[in-house]
Design an enzyme around this catalytic site. Structure first.
Site, mmCIF file in Angstrom:
data_model
loop_
_atom_site.group_PDB
_atom_site.id
_atom_site.type_symbol
_atom_site.label_atom_id
_atom_site.label_comp_id
_atom_site.label_asym_id
_atom_site.label_seq_id
_atom_site.Cartn_x
_atom_site.Cartn_y
_atom_site.Cartn_z
ATOM 1 C CE LYS A 19 8.826 -5.268 -4.003
ATOM 2 N NZ LYS A 19 8.329 -3.899 -3.978
ATOM 3 C CG ASP A 21 5.472 0.916 -7.617
ATOM 4 O OD1 ASP A 21 5.670 1.016 -6.389
ATOM 5 O OD2 ASP A 21 6.037 1.636 -8.456
ATOM 6 C CD GLU A 163 7.788 -2.066 -6.667
ATOM 7 O OE1 GLU A 163 8.389 -1.350 -5.859
ATOM 8 O OE2 GLU A 163 6.666 -2.547 -6.437
#
Length: 312
Positions: A19, A21, A163
């Site tokens: 993931k 950011d 993240e």
């Protein structure tokens, strides 16, 4: 296509990605040019001229999905650094040198005249890898992972300061504009998109400037709930810029559909609920307020009604 929040799913039918950011962006590459759109369909091509590097990587007409990120000195996405680019329509040469961005491509939605959205994730991913869209540090096609434990991968993300992770069902098609349970995101820290509904003046060292922002989020009926205030996480420059952005949005009454505590309401300067920001927080309280929020920055890539209360 958007992900739901949840714990990493188990089972063999899932692929996992990191993931990132950053700022989500779809990018069309055609005829030697690029056009980039944010999640709320704003054209952001001129804000990120680095995306033109894609024209050197393929002669096909392609539509890509990915994330624009700014990296820290250790090569990790840094949302604070990206803030310096998110609001600049035409960055200067100096800004481009000081805060370059990269585009991390994670999906291929169309090639020439062929729509790939109806094809399964594994097939789209295979086609994406065949294009070899990689020109570090400006363009990357990050790895994905299959036949691994999502929980184990989440621990790796924590160790490296990332993240979180996103799980994607390997048989899933791409559904534009849909928040689908075929994609599940697991963040290592709690963040919340919020609507700015007002502000209160500062005191002491902050006298004469902004003290705190009054925050809201929408429920399923379209009511804007007051969810708390945030007064930490701002630099002096950010405070000045926020006052400038809020001034033209002044309105005489509260935009919130639920009560604001009296001590905040009596000093409040109300604004039209047009700006969206993001905060980091510890948890939600029982009365649906944010506990210990800290400001992360504005989200011009979001529309106000995307700032939603979490399900009860």
């Amino acid at each position: 296509m958007l992900a739901v929040s949840g714990e990493p799913p188990d089972g063999p039918g899932w692929a996992f990605e990191w993931k990132w950011d950053g700022v989500r962006a779809t990018v069309a590459v055609a005829d030697g040019g690029v056009v980039a759109h944010s999640r709320n369909r704003r054209v952001i091509t001129e804000s990120y001229p680095e995306l033109h590097a894609l024209t050197e990587l393929t002669r096909h007409t392609v539509l890509l999905d990915g994330e624009i990120v700014a990296l820290d000195e250790r090569g990790r996405p840094d949302f604070d650094r990206l803030q310096s680019r998110m609001h600049v329509h035409r960055p200067t040469a100096r800004l481009l040198r000081e805060i370059p961005v990269a585009y991390y491509v994670f999906d291929l939605l169309a090639v020439d005249d062929r729509d790939l959205c109806p094809e399964p994730y594994d097939r789209r991913r295979q086609r994406l890898l065949e294009f070899g869209l990689s020109a570090p540090p400006v363009v990357r096609t990050p790895d994905n992972y299959v036949d691994v434990s999502g929980a184990d991968l989440l621990r790796v993300a924590a160790e490296h300061g990332l993240e979180g992770i996103v799980a994607k069902r390997r048989t899933s098609t791409y559904s534009p504009g849909t928040r689908s349970r075929s994609w599940v995101k697991t963040a290592l820290r709690l963040t919340q998109e919020v609507v700015l509904g007002g502000w209160v003046p500062g005191e002491g060292r902050r006298a004469g400037t902004l003290g705190a922002l009054l925050l809201g989020a929408y429920d399923d009926t379209g009511t804007l709930h007051y969810v708390g205030h945030v007064g930490t996480g701002f630099s002096d420059t950010a405070l000045d810029e926020m006052r400038e952005r809020l001034a033209p949005l002044h309105r005489p009454s509260s935009p919130f559909g639920t009560p604001v505590p009296r001590d905040r309401a009596r000093r409040a300067h109300w604004v039209e609920p047009d700006l969206v920001g993001e905060v980091e927080h510890r948890q939600w309280t029982a009365d649906r307020r944010l506990r210990h929020p800290s400001w992360r920055g504005l989200r011009p890539d979001r529309t106000s009604h995307e700032a939603r209360l979490p399900p009860t």
